[in-house]
Design a protein around this motif. Structure first.
Motif, PDB file in Angstrom:
ATOM      1  N   VAL A  59      50.694  -0.243 -42.073  1.00 28.78           N
ATOM      2  CA  VAL A  59      50.653  -0.841 -40.664  1.00 28.78           C
ATOM      3  C   VAL A  59      50.556  -2.326 -40.758  1.00 28.78           C
ATOM      4  CG1 VAL A  59      49.165  -0.795 -38.536  1.00 28.78           C
ATOM      5  CG2 VAL A  59      49.429   1.361 -39.703  1.00 28.78           C
ATOM      6  N   TRP A  60      51.100  -3.070 -39.722  1.00 36.15           N
ATOM      7  CA  TRP A  60      51.166  -4.194 -39.615  1.00 36.15           C
ATOM      8  C   TRP A  60      50.625  -4.771 -38.232  1.00 36.15           C
ATOM      9  CZ3 TRP A  60      55.935  -8.021 -40.156  1.00 36.15           C
ATOM     10  CH2 TRP A  60      55.519  -9.515 -40.208  1.00 36.15           C
ATOM     11  N   GLU A  61      49.112  -4.800 -38.084  1.00 32.79           N
ATOM     12  CA  GLU A  61      48.492  -4.815 -36.865  1.00 32.79           C
ATOM     13  C   GLU A  61      48.943  -6.058 -36.110  1.00 32.79           C
ATOM     14  OE1 GLU A  61      44.505  -4.573 -37.641  1.00 32.79           O
ATOM     15  OE2 GLU A  61      44.388  -2.420 -38.326  1.00 32.79           O
ATOM     16  N   GLN A  62      48.905  -7.153 -36.597  1.00 32.33           N
ATOM     17  CA  GLN A  62      49.727  -8.267 -35.996  1.00 32.33           C
ATOM     18  C   GLN A  62      50.736  -7.987 -35.002  1.00 32.33           C
ATOM     19  OE1 GLN A  62      48.435  -8.238 -39.004  1.00 32.33           O
ATOM     20  NE2 GLN A  62      47.142 -10.018 -39.633  1.00 32.33           N
ATOM     21  N   ARG A  63      51.726  -7.439 -35.614  1.00 35.29           N
ATOM     22  CA  ARG A  63      53.041  -7.340 -34.951  1.00 35.29           C
ATOM     23  C   ARG A  63      53.205  -5.795 -34.154  1.00 35.29           C
ATOM     24  NH1 ARG A  63      57.272 -10.558 -36.821  1.00 35.29           N
ATOM     25  NH2 ARG A  63      58.300  -9.476 -35.405  1.00 35.29           N
ATOM     26  N   ALA A  64      51.953  -5.208 -34.407  1.00 32.95           N
ATOM     27  CA  ALA A  64      51.874  -3.763 -33.777  1.00 32.95           C
ATOM     28  C   ALA A  64      53.108  -2.978 -34.139  1.00 32.95           C
ATOM     29  CB  ALA A  64      52.002  -3.896 -32.031  1.00 32.95           C
ATOM     30  N   VAL A  65      53.318  -2.767 -35.445  1.00 30.64           N
ATOM     31  CA  VAL A  65      54.346  -1.918 -36.072  1.00 30.64           C
ATOM     32  C   VAL A  65      53.630  -1.272 -37.416  1.00 30.64           C
ATOM     33  CG1 VAL A  65      56.177  -3.507 -35.234  1.00 30.64           C
ATOM     34  CG2 VAL A  65      55.177  -3.668 -37.354  1.00 30.64           C
ATOM     35  N   GLY A  66      53.996  -0.160 -37.481  1.00 21.55           N
ATOM     36  CA  GLY A  66      53.900   0.558 -38.711  1.00 21.55           C
ATOM     37  C   GLY A  66      55.284   1.269 -39.289  1.00 21.55           C
ATOM     38  N   LEU A 126      60.585   3.136 -38.870  1.00 21.24           N
ATOM     39  CA  LEU A 126      59.687   2.027 -38.405  1.00 21.24           C
ATOM     40  C   LEU A 126      59.241   2.398 -36.772  1.00 21.24           C
ATOM     41  CD1 LEU A 126      58.965  -0.987 -38.484  1.00 21.24           C
ATOM     42  CD2 LEU A 126      61.089  -1.659 -37.469  1.00 21.24           C
ATOM     43  N   THR A 127      57.866   2.223 -36.772  1.00 24.97           N
ATOM     44  CA  THR A 127      57.294   2.697 -35.595  1.00 24.97           C
ATOM     45  C   THR A 127      56.869   1.461 -34.748  1.00 24.97           C
ATOM     46  OG1 THR A 127      56.756   4.675 -36.638  1.00 24.97           O
ATOM     47  CG2 THR A 127      55.707   4.350 -34.766  1.00 24.97           C
ATOM     48  N   ASP A 128      56.775   1.710 -33.356  1.00 24.98           N
ATOM     49  CA  ASP A 128      56.048   0.572 -32.218  1.00 24.98           C
ATOM     50  C   ASP A 128      54.919   1.317 -32.164  1.00 24.98           C
ATOM     51  OD1 ASP A 128      55.222  -0.448 -30.070  1.00 24.98           O
ATOM     52  OD2 ASP A 128      57.209  -1.070 -29.503  1.00 24.98           O
ATOM     53  N   LEU A 129      53.952   0.602 -32.478  1.00 23.43           N
ATOM     54  CA  LEU A 129      52.427   1.286 -32.385  1.00 23.43           C
ATOM     55  C   LEU A 129      52.066   1.213 -30.821  1.00 23.43           C
ATOM     56  CD1 LEU A 129      50.513  -0.223 -35.423  1.00 23.43           C
ATOM     57  CD2 LEU A 129      51.783   1.977 -35.099  1.00 23.43           C
ATOM     58  N   GLU A 130      52.321   0.488 -30.014  1.00 25.62           N
ATOM     59  CA  GLU A 130      52.161   0.370 -28.725  1.00 25.62           C
ATOM     60  C   GLU A 130      52.739   1.413 -27.957  1.00 25.62           C
ATOM     61  OE1 GLU A 130      53.014  -3.584 -26.885  1.00 25.62           O
ATOM     62  OE2 GLU A 130      51.653  -4.465 -28.058  1.00 25.62           O
ATOM     63  N   THR A 131      53.892   2.091 -28.138  1.00 23.13           N
ATOM     64  CA  THR A 131      54.414   3.140 -27.394  1.00 23.13           C
ATOM     65  C   THR A 131      54.406   4.452 -28.155  1.00 23.13           C
ATOM     66  OG1 THR A 131      56.654   2.493 -28.394  1.00 23.13           O
ATOM     67  CG2 THR A 131      55.887   1.460 -26.155  1.00 23.13           C
ATOM     68  N   GLY A 132      54.165   4.064 -29.745  1.00 27.55           N
ATOM     69  CA  GLY A 132      54.502   5.569 -30.485  1.00 27.55           C
ATOM     70  C   GLY A 132      55.763   5.625 -30.727  1.00 27.55           C
ATOM     71  N   GLN A 133      56.837   4.981 -30.372  1.00 29.68           N
ATOM     72  CA  GLN A 133      58.344   5.253 -30.407  1.00 29.68           C
ATOM     73  C   GLN A 133      58.989   4.906 -32.006  1.00 29.68           C
ATOM     74  OE1 GLN A 133      59.877   2.796 -27.125  1.00 29.68           O
ATOM     75  NE2 GLN A 133      60.958   4.603 -26.591  1.00 29.68           N
ATOM     76  N   ILE A 134      59.615   5.643 -32.440  1.00 32.77           N
ATOM     77  CA  ILE A 134      60.305   5.690 -33.783  1.00 32.77           C
ATOM     78  C   ILE A 134      61.521   4.681 -33.396  1.00 32.77           C
ATOM     79  CG2 ILE A 134      61.420   6.447 -35.830  1.00 32.77           C
ATOM     80  CD1 ILE A 134      58.425   7.320 -35.387  1.00 32.77           C
ATOM     81  N   THR A 135      61.231   3.293 -33.548  1.00 28.58           N
ATOM     82  CA  THR A 135      62.309   2.159 -32.945  1.00 28.58           C
ATOM     83  C   THR A 135      63.479   2.252 -34.346  1.00 28.58           C
ATOM     84  OG1 THR A 135      60.891   0.631 -34.252  1.00 28.58           O
ATOM     85  CG2 THR A 135      60.731   1.023 -31.935  1.00 28.58           C
ATOM     86  N   ALA A 136      63.311   2.644 -35.479  1.00 35.01           N
ATOM     87  CA  ALA A 136      64.450   2.180 -36.320  1.00 35.01           C
ATOM     88  C   ALA A 136      64.442   3.415 -37.501  1.00 35.01           C
ATOM     89  CB  ALA A 136      64.544   0.931 -36.834  1.00 35.01           C
TER      90      ALA A 136
END
Length: 314
Positions: free
Chosen positions: A32-39, A64-74
């Motif tokens: 998890v990269w908290e500063q960019r809100a991604v995992g 790759l996941t957007d931690l704010e929305t929970g979407q799998i982005t890539a």
């Protein structure tokens, strides 16, 4: 203090290894990269018998996941992402461990990782000559042709019959092989004093590319001590033989933060890869390749790697 983690720095969970059959590995790497809100989560398989089947040594995928929305982005091809990540780490170490005018590179190995290392090192140093050695002459020739065709500046490339011929007098050495035993690919006395070596290959934690004896006199740089103790064969062997102590290892962050001076010293980067590096590489690739498909409601698929035999780094 060497080995200290900066406040707020990512703390990825430990990677998980499973061995479904002798010499085969299934590796799961979350971070998890908290500063960019991604995992991200990377699933990698390493199958040493694959090259004789005409298949890559390494297969993998990264979500790759957007931690704010929970979407799998890539969804990204794992071997290419690993190559990008490994090349970037080696380039960073090369920038901090070599003079600005270092222009002589030796490469041991001729697969996907070797190409990534050449790309990365030539981006940070004005490489003019490259010496290549691989277990097959055909593989080395293929890499040499690729370097000539893609180098950002005129470069003289020579294929060497032995690893010793390739590394002798080289200012920068990169090893990227799929060795699976404790016999060094590069001996300590072949490395010129003051040279820098990026060691990335091997197919299991006790595989050795560089003779551990070199670590006794060199500055040994790692991404993270715990990860190096778990997965770096050269460091494990050097510790077992009493050649170095754990406190002798320097974090790559020490160099970047100006806490370690390696001027004039022989240096070795022993990288084993970290999940947070995969996350950062995935974000960079997504931003570079995925812009056109954002907002479509589904994940972006980043293209697979170009032609080249995979080498051993997961």
């Amino acid at each position: 203090m060497s080995g200290a983690r900066p406040r707020g720095a990512p703390r990825p969970p430990a990677r998980r290894f499973d061995d479904p059959a002798p010499r085969r590995v299934l590796l799961v790497s979350p971070a998890v990269w908290e500063q960019r809100a991604v995992g991200s989560v990377k699933i990698t398989t390493l199958t040493p018998d694959n090259p004789v089947r005409g298949l890559p040594l390494i297969h993998g995928i990264v979500a790759l996941t957007d931690l704010e929305t929970g979407q799998i982005t890539a969804l990204l091809e794992g071997a290419e992402l690993t190559a990008v990540r490994t090349g970037a780490v080696a380039a960073l170490a090369t920038r901090w461990c070599t003079p600005d005018d270092a222009d002589d590179l030796a490469v041991i190995g001729a697969g996907v990782q070797a190409r990534a290392l050449v790309r990365a090192v030539t981006a940070v140093r004005p490489i003019r000559t490259v010496s290549v050695h691989s277990r097959t002459r055909a593989g080395a020739e293929k890499l040499a042709d690729w370097i000539r065709d893609t180098a950002p500046r005129p470069v003289r490339v020579q294929v060497c019959d032995t690893a010793r011929d390739a590394v002798t007098d080289a200012a920068i050495i990169c090893t990227a092989t799929s060795t699976d035993d404790g016999t060094p690919v590069v001996e300590a006395d072949w490395v010129a004093p003051g040279a820098h070596v990026n060691v990335i290959g091997g197919t299991h934690p006790d595989a050795v590319e560089l003779a551990p004896a070199l670590l006794a006199d060199a500055v040994t740089v790692v991404e993270d001590r715990t990860a190096a103790l778990d997965g770096a064969g050269e460091i494990r062997a050097a510790l077992a033989d009493g050649l170095i102590k754990v406190e002798d290892l320097r974090d790559l962050g020490d160099l970047v933060n100006g806490e370690a001076d390696v001027t004039g010293r022989t240096t070795v980067l022993r990288t084993v890869g970290m999940a947070i590096e995969d996350t950062a590489a995935a974000v960079a690739l997504f931003e570079e390749c995925g812009t056109a498909e954002r907002g479509t409601g589904g994940p972006t698929a980043v293209p697979p790697p170009q032609e080249g035999e995979s080498d051993g780094h997961a």
